[in-house]
Every structure is written in C-alpha cells, then in structure tokens.
Design an enzyme around this catalytic site. Structure first.
Site, PDB file in Angstrom:
ATOM      1  N   ASP A  53      -1.550   7.670  -3.189  1.00 26.14           N
ATOM      2  CA  ASP A  53      -0.876   8.892  -3.643  1.00 26.14           C
ATOM      3  C   ASP A  53      -1.379   9.292  -5.031  1.00 26.14           C
ATOM      4  O   ASP A  53      -0.963  10.320  -5.580  1.00 26.14           O
ATOM      5  CB  ASP A  53       0.650   8.750  -3.591  1.00 26.14           C
ATOM      6  CG  ASP A  53       1.164   7.611  -4.437  1.00 26.14           C
ATOM      7  OD1 ASP A  53       0.349   6.887  -5.044  1.00 26.14           O
ATOM      8  OD2 ASP A  53       2.398   7.435  -4.485  1.00 26.14           O
ATOM      9  N   SER A  54      -2.329   8.498  -5.579  1.00 25.14           N
ATOM     10  CA  SER A  54      -3.050   8.938  -6.783  1.00 25.14           C
ATOM     11  C   SER A  54      -3.822  10.221  -6.487  1.00 25.14           C
ATOM     12  O   SER A  54      -4.300  10.885  -7.419  1.00 25.14           O
ATOM     13  CB  SER A  54      -3.999   7.837  -7.283  1.00 25.14           C
ATOM     14  OG  SER A  54      -4.796   7.338  -6.218  1.00 25.14           O
ATOM     15  N   ASP A  92      -0.701   5.428   1.418  1.00 27.86           N
ATOM     16  CA  ASP A  92       0.568   5.396   0.669  1.00 27.86           C
ATOM     17  C   ASP A  92       1.624   6.267   1.335  1.00 27.86           C
ATOM     18  O   ASP A  92       1.350   7.434   1.659  1.00 27.86           O
ATOM     19  CB  ASP A  92       0.344   5.948  -0.741  1.00 27.86           C
ATOM     20  CG  ASP A  92       0.119   4.860  -1.767  1.00 27.86           C
ATOM     21  OD1 ASP A  92       0.681   3.761  -1.609  1.00 27.86           O
ATOM     22  OD2 ASP A  92      -0.627   5.120  -2.733  1.00 27.86           O
ATOM     23  N   LYS A 122       1.416   1.748   2.815  1.00 24.53           N
ATOM     24  CA  LYS A 122       1.791   1.020   1.594  1.00 24.53           C
ATOM     25  C   LYS A 122       3.064   1.623   1.034  1.00 24.53           C
ATOM     26  O   LYS A 122       3.229   2.847   1.048  1.00 24.53           O
ATOM     27  CB  LYS A 122       0.658   1.086   0.561  1.00 24.53           C
ATOM     28  CG  LYS A 122       1.032   0.410  -0.763  1.00 24.53           C
ATOM     29  CD  LYS A 122      -0.184   0.117  -1.629  1.00 24.53           C
ATOM     30  CE  LYS A 122      -0.675   1.286  -2.447  1.00 24.53           C
ATOM     31  NZ  LYS A 122       0.290   1.794  -3.429  1.00 24.53           N
ATOM     32  N   GLU A 124       5.894   1.266  -2.321  1.00 24.49           N
ATOM     33  CA  GLU A 124       6.181   0.716  -3.647  1.00 24.49           C
ATOM     34  C   GLU A 124       7.600   0.142  -3.691  1.00 24.49           C
ATOM     35  O   GLU A 124       8.534   0.773  -3.185  1.00 24.49           O
ATOM     36  CB  GLU A 124       6.044   1.810  -4.720  1.00 24.49           C
ATOM     37  CG  GLU A 124       4.620   2.300  -4.889  1.00 24.49           C
ATOM     38  CD  GLU A 124       4.452   3.290  -6.036  1.00 24.49           C
ATOM     39  OE1 GLU A 124       5.420   3.512  -6.806  1.00 24.49           O
ATOM     40  OE2 GLU A 124       3.350   3.844  -6.162  1.00 24.49           O
ATOM     41  N   GLU A 191       0.245  -4.406  -9.724  1.00 20.16           N
ATOM     42  CA  GLU A 191      -0.374  -3.469 -10.668  1.00 20.16           C
ATOM     43  C   GLU A 191       0.094  -3.746 -12.090  1.00 20.16           C
ATOM     44  O   GLU A 191       1.295  -3.806 -12.375  1.00 20.16           O
ATOM     45  CB  GLU A 191      -0.029  -2.018 -10.260  1.00 20.16           C
ATOM     46  CG  GLU A 191      -0.628  -0.995 -11.219  1.00 20.16           C
ATOM     47  CD  GLU A 191      -0.669   0.427 -10.678  1.00 20.16           C
ATOM     48  OE1 GLU A 191      -0.349   0.644  -9.486  1.00 20.16           O
ATOM     49  OE2 GLU A 191      -1.022   1.328 -11.454  1.00 20.16           O
TER      50      GLU A 191
HETATM   51  O1  KIV Z   1      -2.232   5.485  -5.362  1.00 14.27           O
HETATM   52  C1  KIV Z   1      -3.044   4.628  -5.759  1.00 14.27           C
HETATM   53  O2  KIV Z   1      -4.222   4.894  -6.013  1.00 14.27           O
HETATM   54  C2  KIV Z   1      -2.555   3.262  -5.908  1.00 14.27           C
HETATM   55  C3  KIV Z   1      -3.474   2.289  -6.580  1.00 14.27           C
HETATM   56  C4  KIV Z   1      -3.510   2.527  -8.031  1.00 14.27           C
HETATM   57  C5  KIV Z   1      -3.123   0.887  -6.261  1.00 14.27           C
HETATM   58  O3  KIV Z   1      -1.469   2.958  -5.533  1.00 14.27           O
END
Ligand code: KIV
Length: 273
Positions: A53-54, A92, A122, A124, A191
């Site tokens: 989600d980056s 994510d 994924k 969090e 992280e």
């Molecule tokens: O969204 C992302 O890129 C991440 C990484 C920084 C692990 O969760």
C-alpha cells in the site's frame, strides 16, 4: 540461490519460503505496483513481490498509506500478476478494509485473490486483527503479518521513529509475533525495530521473518523498489540502501530528448517514414 544469471524458474510458494528458512537461504522481496517493473523483477529472480500500500505514496503521491482503496490495490495487483510468473505475489489489504470486522476482512481478501489473482495478502497488526487473520486463513488464503512500524497506524504513533525500543513494546511485539504464527500466518514482516529484537523473534518463530529496517538477523529483506532505485529521493532512512540514482538518469534522458526536439535534431532521416 538466484542471481541474474542463474534464475530458478520454479514458482515460489509459501512452502518454498518455509524451506528457505530451514536451509538458511535468505529471501529477497521488493515492492512493485505495475506490469513493467514487475516483469523486470520477475526476470531478475526476485523471490517475493509485495504489492504494497506504499503505492499510495509512491504511485499516487499521498503523504501516507491511508487513502489508497481496495479497488486501487486490485488494479495495481492485477497489473503485477499479469507480469510476474515466478515470485510469490503478496498484496496489502489497505487501511479500512479489514479492521472493522473479520467478515469484512475476509471479503476484502477474497476480492484481492479473485479479481487480482494474487497468491497471498498482508495485514498490519497483531492481537487486534487476529480474528480477521484466522478467518482469512480458514478460507484458504495465505496471510503475511506485519509488526513494528505499521504505517497504517501512523496517526496513532505520531512519528516514523524506530518502534519497540522499550521493554513493554518489545514484549508485546514478541507476543504478537507468536500469536500470528499460531493463527497460521505463513510469514511476518518486521519494520523498523532494533536488530537484536528482530533476531530474537526470528529465532523463536518457525515461519520466515522478513525485515525492513530490522537488521540482518532475519530470514529475508524487503525494500520499496522506487526507494532502492533512487527514483524517490525525499525519503532517506538509515536502513535504505540505494542501488541506483534513477531519478538523475531519467532526468538526463528527458533533458537530452527536450534538447533534441527543440534543436530539431530529433527525428532525423532514419527515424521517419
Ligand atoms: O507497503 C509497503 O511497501 C510495505 C513495506 C514497506 C513492507 O508494507
């Protein structure tokens, strides 16, 4: 072992990652959000692609990961899935699509698997998302956990500093890692936490632990592709190794193109019909 010249062509699965941990072979993971970069990562022999989600920051220009939607993530993930055949593709679950209740979490995960064709999701968080994690796994969807600095909680943390430096937070992280493993997560990302703590968690878990800013005692590493290539340059945490200065290179090419167009050097005789 993979290198640019000796890429193992067989599909990476969650079981392959587990074997890599047992054998002590490090796992290499990078983010990708689009077809073209995912194709390059696949050809280069990356083990895992994270459609993170980056993308909210890197692709859309928001100042956090919170605004990106499930539809956005499905769009990015399906582009990556069309390109990459060998790496495990983890996507994510974006903010607001799993925290409410486990039923909503499952339907978000199902959309990612069905509409994008991803291999895993994924999530969090630790104990607070455990019910959702269990429900998703019970539907046959592999889940990767994510502890330490969890960017979707940035407004709770207030800052991007290193997490779990004090004993209370470190103990909580250890417990959450155990809970995620027992719930059935196939792997966990840690992280921005102290390297020693990350090493202890890695040794105590059976499942592979991937680090970002968590030192070298973990089972693998992940970085944001645009950061490690030097496309984004306004983000320079200590843990980020830049392998290239692509922003400069691209600017050089674009400036040369502009000069060629303005000076009428482009196109030349051989570049026209
Ligand atoms: O969204 C992302 O890129 C991440 C990484 C920084 C692990 O969760």
């Amino acid at each position: 072992m993979s290198s640019a010249n000796t890429v193992n062509k067989s599909k990476v699965t969650t079981h392959v990652l587990q074997e890599m941990k047992f054998k002590g072979e490090k796992i290499a993971m990078l983010t990708a959000y689009d077809y073209s970069f995912a194709k390059i990562l696949d050809t280069s022999g990356i083990d895992v692609i994270l459609v993170g989600d980056s993308a909210s920051n890197v692709m859309a220009g928001f100042d956090s990961t919170l605004p990106i939607t499930l539809n956005d993530m499905i769009y990015h993930a399906s582009s990556v899935v069309r390109a990459a055949t060998r790496p495990l593709i983890v996507v994510d679950l974006p903010f607001g699509t799993y925290q409410g209740n486990s039923k909503e979490a499952l339907s978000s995960a199902i959309r990612i698997m069905k509409e994008a064709g991803a291999n895993a999701v994924k999530i969090e968080g630790g104990r607070e998302v455990l019910e959702s994690v269990k429900r998703i796994i019970s539907a046959g969807i592999p889940v990767m956990g994510h502890l330490g600095l969890t960017p979707q909680s940035i407004h709770k943390f207030g800052t991007y500093v290193v997490r779990a430096k004090d004993k209370v937070e470190a103990d909580r992280l250890r417990e959450d890692a155990e809970l995620l493993q027992e719930a059935g997560c196939f792997s966990i990302i840690l992280e921005k936490i102290p390297a020693k703590l990350a090493g202890e968690v890695t040794n105590s878990l059976r499942i592979p632990v991937i680090g970002i800013g968590a030192g070298g005692l973990v089972d693998g590493q992940v970085l944001v592709l645009h950061d490690m290539l030097g496309i984004t340059q306004d983000f320079s945490p200590r843990f980020l190794r830049r392998y290239h200065n692509l922003k400069e290179e691209i600017m050089g090419s674009v400036q040369a193109y502009i000069d060629d167009v303005k000076s009428k050097d482009f196109p030349n005789e051989r570049e026209q019909y």
